[in-house]
Write a protein that holds these residues in place. Sequence first.
Motif, PDB file in Angstrom:
ATOM      1  N   ASN A  38      44.448 -18.162 -55.947  1.00 17.46           N
ATOM      2  CA  ASN A  38      44.840 -19.525 -56.325  1.00 17.46           C
ATOM      3  C   ASN A  38      44.502 -19.857 -57.769  1.00 17.46           C
ATOM      4  O   ASN A  38      44.752 -20.969 -58.215  1.00 17.46           O
ATOM      5  CB  ASN A  38      44.162 -20.539 -55.405  1.00 17.46           C
ATOM      6  N   ASP A  39      43.911 -18.926 -58.494  1.00 14.61           N
ATOM      7  CA  ASP A  39      43.513 -19.137 -59.885  1.00 14.61           C
ATOM      8  C   ASP A  39      44.603 -18.561 -60.796  1.00 14.61           C
ATOM      9  O   ASP A  39      44.778 -17.346 -60.877  1.00 14.61           O
ATOM     10  CB  ASP A  39      42.165 -18.455 -60.142  1.00 14.61           C
ATOM     11  N   THR A  40      45.319 -19.445 -61.493  1.00 10.36           N
ATOM     12  CA  THR A  40      46.443 -18.971 -62.309  1.00 10.36           C
ATOM     13  C   THR A  40      45.987 -18.099 -63.472  1.00 10.36           C
ATOM     14  O   THR A  40      46.681 -17.158 -63.847  1.00 10.36           O
ATOM     15  CB  THR A  40      47.265 -20.158 -62.841  1.00 10.36           C
ATOM     16  N   GLY A  41      44.832 -18.395 -64.038  1.00  5.02           N
ATOM     17  CA  GLY A  41      44.323 -17.567 -65.137  1.00  5.02           C
ATOM     18  C   GLY A  41      44.005 -16.152 -64.685  1.00  5.02           C
ATOM     19  O   GLY A  41      44.327 -15.176 -65.370  1.00  5.02           O
ATOM     20  N   ALA A  42      43.391 -16.045 -63.509  1.00  2.12           N
ATOM     21  CA  ALA A  42      43.066 -14.726 -62.969  1.00  2.12           C
ATOM     22  C   ALA A  42      44.335 -13.953 -62.620  1.00  2.12           C
ATOM     23  O   ALA A  42      44.434 -12.751 -62.888  1.00  2.12           O
ATOM     24  CB  ALA A  42      42.172 -14.865 -61.740  1.00  2.12           C
ATOM     25  N   LEU A  43      45.300 -14.636 -62.033  1.00  2.56           N
ATOM     26  CA  LEU A  43      46.556 -13.960 -61.696  1.00  2.56           C
ATOM     27  C   LEU A  43      47.314 -13.524 -62.939  1.00  2.56           C
ATOM     28  O   LEU A  43      47.919 -12.448 -62.962  1.00  2.56           O
ATOM     29  CB  LEU A  43      47.432 -14.867 -60.838  1.00  2.56           C
ATOM     30  N   ALA A  44      47.286 -14.336 -63.979  1.00  5.71           N
ATOM     31  CA  ALA A  44      47.958 -13.960 -65.223  1.00  5.71           C
ATOM     32  C   ALA A  44      47.294 -12.734 -65.845  1.00  5.71           C
ATOM     33  O   ALA A  44      47.981 -11.816 -66.309  1.00  5.71           O
ATOM     34  CB  ALA A  44      47.945 -15.121 -66.205  1.00  5.71           C
ATOM     35  N   ALA A  77      42.125  -9.207 -61.725  1.00  8.49           N
ATOM     36  CA  ALA A  77      42.276 -10.584 -61.245  1.00  8.49           C
ATOM     37  C   ALA A  77      41.069 -11.008 -60.420  1.00  8.49           C
ATOM     38  O   ALA A  77      40.591 -12.141 -60.529  1.00  8.49           O
ATOM     39  CB  ALA A  77      43.546 -10.717 -60.424  1.00  8.49           C
ATOM     40  N   GLN A  78      40.547 -10.094 -59.623  1.00  5.01           N
ATOM     41  CA  GLN A  78      39.378 -10.419 -58.796  1.00  5.01           C
ATOM     42  C   GLN A  78      38.156 -10.690 -59.662  1.00  5.01           C
ATOM     43  O   GLN A  78      37.413 -11.636 -59.422  1.00  5.01           O
ATOM     44  CB  GLN A  78      39.098  -9.281 -57.818  1.00  5.01           C
ATOM     45  N   VAL A  79      37.949  -9.902 -60.688  1.00  4.63           N
ATOM     46  CA  VAL A  79      36.809 -10.120 -61.583  1.00  4.63           C
ATOM     47  C   VAL A  79      36.993 -11.407 -62.376  1.00  4.63           C
ATOM     48  O   VAL A  79      36.042 -12.189 -62.548  1.00  4.63           O
ATOM     49  CB  VAL A  79      36.623  -8.908 -62.522  1.00  4.63           C
ATOM     50  N   MET A  80      38.196 -11.665 -62.848  1.00  3.97           N
ATOM     51  CA  MET A  80      38.441 -12.887 -63.626  1.00  3.97           C
ATOM     52  C   MET A  80      38.315 -14.142 -62.771  1.00  3.97           C
ATOM     53  O   MET A  80      37.972 -15.209 -63.277  1.00  3.97           O
ATOM     54  CB  MET A  80      39.829 -12.843 -64.267  1.00  3.97           C
ATOM     55  N   GLY A  81      38.583 -14.041 -61.484  1.00  5.07           N
ATOM     56  CA  GLY A  81      38.549 -15.201 -60.607  1.00  5.07           C
ATOM     57  C   GLY A  81      37.210 -15.478 -59.979  1.00  5.07           C
ATOM     58  O   GLY A  81      37.069 -16.416 -59.207  1.00  5.07           O
ATOM     59  N   ARG A  82      36.207 -14.668 -60.269  1.00  2.00           N
ATOM     60  CA  ARG A  82      34.889 -14.882 -59.672  1.00  2.00           C
ATOM     61  C   ARG A  82      34.270 -16.170 -60.161  1.00  2.00           C
ATOM     62  O   ARG A  82      34.300 -16.489 -61.343  1.00  2.00           O
ATOM     63  CB  ARG A  82      33.958 -13.720 -60.006  1.00  2.00           C
ATOM     64  N   ARG A  83      33.687 -16.881 -59.243  1.00  2.56           N
ATOM     65  CA  ARG A  83      32.974 -18.117 -59.555  1.00  2.56           C
ATOM     66  C   ARG A  83      31.506 -17.921 -59.199  1.00  2.56           C
ATOM     67  O   ARG A  83      31.194 -17.252 -58.216  1.00  2.56           O
ATOM     68  CB  ARG A  83      33.535 -19.284 -58.763  1.00  2.56           C
ATOM     69  N   PRO A  84      30.606 -18.513 -59.961  1.00  2.00           N
ATOM     70  CA  PRO A  84      29.184 -18.375 -59.616  1.00  2.00           C
ATOM     71  C   PRO A  84      28.873 -19.001 -58.256  1.00  2.00           C
ATOM     72  O   PRO A  84      29.481 -19.995 -57.876  1.00  2.00           O
ATOM     73  CB  PRO A  84      28.466 -19.122 -60.734  1.00  2.00           C
ATOM     74  N   GLU A  85      27.944 -18.389 -57.551  1.00  2.00           N
ATOM     75  CA  GLU A  85      27.501 -18.916 -56.249  1.00  2.00           C
ATOM     76  C   GLU A  85      26.774 -20.241 -56.467  1.00  2.00           C
ATOM     77  O   GLU A  85      26.061 -20.424 -57.429  1.00  2.00           O
ATOM     78  CB  GLU A  85      26.560 -17.920 -55.561  1.00  2.00           C
ATOM     79  N   ARG A  86      26.946 -21.148 -55.541  1.00  2.00           N
ATOM     80  CA  ARG A  86      26.296 -22.460 -55.632  1.00  2.00           C
ATOM     81  C   ARG A  86      25.112 -22.537 -54.726  1.00  2.00           C
ATOM     82  O   ARG A  86      24.957 -22.002 -53.744  1.00  2.00           O
ATOM     83  CB  ARG A  86      27.273 -23.565 -55.278  1.00  2.00           C
TER      84      ARG A  86
END
Length: 86
Positions: A38-44, A77-86
Amino acid sequence: MEPTLATALILIAALVIKTAVLQLRDPGSARREWAFVNDTGALAGGALTAIAVGALGWSYGGYGVLAWALLAGLLVAQVMGRRPER
């Protein structure tokens, strides 16, 4: 089937199996792991990587390169879409 194509397909299948096993252990983990879809930047970034790998490797590997390009794009894309754990 070419050995390089088979290797790339086995690696893609291993990623899917890893996701399934983690989902069984921790429900909801697959949704978090594949949230980059769902992250357009990661998909791009993934698409650009896949196109670059496919275009540059086409003369060397033919259709076998397409599986490697897909794998490289997916991992980027998977690496670019990673978000830090909360």
